[in-house]
Scaffold this motif. Structure first.
Motif, short mmCIF file in Angstrom:
data_model
loop_
_atom_site.label_atom_id
_atom_site.label_comp_id
_atom_site.label_asym_id
_atom_site.label_seq_id
_atom_site.Cartn_x
_atom_site.Cartn_y
_atom_site.Cartn_z
N THR A 120 -5.24 -5.02 3.18
CA THR A 120 -5.47 -5.25 1.76
C THR A 120 -4.74 -6.53 1.36
OG1 THR A 120 -5.76 -2.92 1.18
CG2 THR A 120 -5.03 -4.40 -0.58
N GLU A 136 -0.85 4.75 -4.54
CA GLU A 136 -0.28 4.92 -3.20
C GLU A 136 0.26 6.34 -3.07
OE1 GLU A 136 -0.49 2.37 -1.14
OE2 GLU A 136 0.47 3.28 0.59
N LEU A 145 1.95 0.69 -7.62
CA LEU A 145 1.63 1.56 -6.48
C LEU A 145 1.23 2.95 -6.98
CD1 LEU A 145 4.47 0.61 -3.95
CD2 LEU A 145 2.13 -0.26 -4.05
N TYR A 151 -1.45 -3.01 -6.71
CA TYR A 151 -0.91 -3.75 -5.58
C TYR A 151 -0.59 -5.22 -5.89
CZ TYR A 151 -2.44 0.28 -2.88
OH TYR A 151 -2.62 1.56 -2.41
N ASN A 187 -9.13 -8.99 -5.49
CA ASN A 187 -8.49 -8.29 -4.37
C ASN A 187 -9.48 -8.08 -3.22
OD1 ASN A 187 -6.36 -8.10 -6.14
ND2 ASN A 187 -6.70 -5.94 -6.62
#
Length: 292
Positions: free
Chosen positions: A226, A102, A99, A72, A204
């Motif tokens: 996020t 994802e 990603l 990300y 993160n």
């Protein structure tokens, strides 16, 4: 929505590719032929590192490795590459965002466009507030919120979903503002403290869940946010990228499941209490009968 997404990607003037973890092309839009001189079907299966100029290829390979290791995280870069139809070096800038985790994407997004062949242009691309513009069609087509903030936590840009979530219609209405302009103080305070921590540590902040409820609203909505640090091509921390998902339906389902569980436990407890009482009521006269 898929037809809209396909139309936006197909008409984008910038090359948009989906790479696997090794940097091999899995998908390429039509602009790939204009930018790189490679037909989209021809591009599939090729490694993008081979498209970069020999002097910049090692740096790009290193950047790709950084993207692999940082889910990300948006990485901005610039450098020379070669158009397949000519040996002349061309200068461009691009973005990478991992990603791979994802669902439905499972790849590294790679955006690239030509800027010109003059090396003096290189530093001009570092004005990330202008160049890191996420309001490309693909971002506006996403169903979740995507926003970018600078180091003072002022909004630089956002996609349509993030703009609407803040009660605005255009990104110009939120540019340069902080969360205190859109959310109650207690929520803005929480956002501020969490994002300051991301900028301070460089780590993160993944899937932070909270209830967004504006003043005067009887019901709010649950979101999962996020946030990841944003670095310029030189590795300098310049802000953060946030992605927010609406998880209200999931939360309501969890609450319903919890209520059903509590009801089942209460029924089971009542059943046990009933059996205990009945056992006592039956045992007392039976003991009297046995004594007689």
């Amino acid at each position: 929505m898929q037809a809209l997404f396909r139309s936006l990607v197909d008409h984008s003037p910038e090359a948009m590719l989906l790479l696997d973890a090794e940097g091999v092309v899995r998908y390429a839009n039509p602009a790939t032929q204009t930018v790189f001189g490679r037909h989209p079907h021809e591009a599939i299966g090729q490694g993008v590192v081979d498209w970069i100029g020999p002097d910049d290829a090692p740096g790009f390979a290193s950047l790709l490795e950084t993207a692999r290791q940082n889910p990300y995280r948006l990485l901005l870069f610039s450098g020379f590459y070669r158009h397949q139809a000519t040996d002349d070096p061309l200068y461009g800038e691009g973005r990478l965002i991992n990603l791979l985790s994802e669902v439905g994407v499972e790849g590294i997004l790679f955006f690239f466009r030509e800027l010109g062949a003059d090396r003096s242009d290189r530093h001009a691309t570092h004005d990330w507030g202008r160049e890191a513009n996420l309001r490309v069609p693909v971002m506006n087509a996403l169903p979740y919120e995507v926003f970018v903030k600078d180091r003072s936590l002022k909004l630089v840009t956002a996609n349509t979903a993030a703009v609407r979530a803040r009660g605005a219609m255009q990104v110009s209405e939120i540019f340069g503002k902080t969360d205190y302009s859109f959310f109650p103080t207690h929520l803005a305070d929480r956002f501020h403290s969490e994002e300051v921590e991301v900028l301070r540590t460089g780590f993160n902040s993944i899937n932070q869940e909270l209830l967004l409820q504006r003043e005067g609203e009887s019901e709010g909505r649950w979101v999962s946010i996020t946030r990841v640090p944003l670095h310029d091509p030189d590795g300098k921390l310049v802000g953060l990228v946030g992605i927010a998902h609406d998880i209200t339906e999931r939360k309501l389902a969890e609450e319903e499941l919890e209520r059903a569980k509590e009801a089942a436990e209460a029924a089971n407890e009542a059943k046990g209490q009933f059996l205990a009482n009945m056992s006592h009521e039956i045992r007392t006269p039976m003991n009297a009968i046995l004594n007689m």
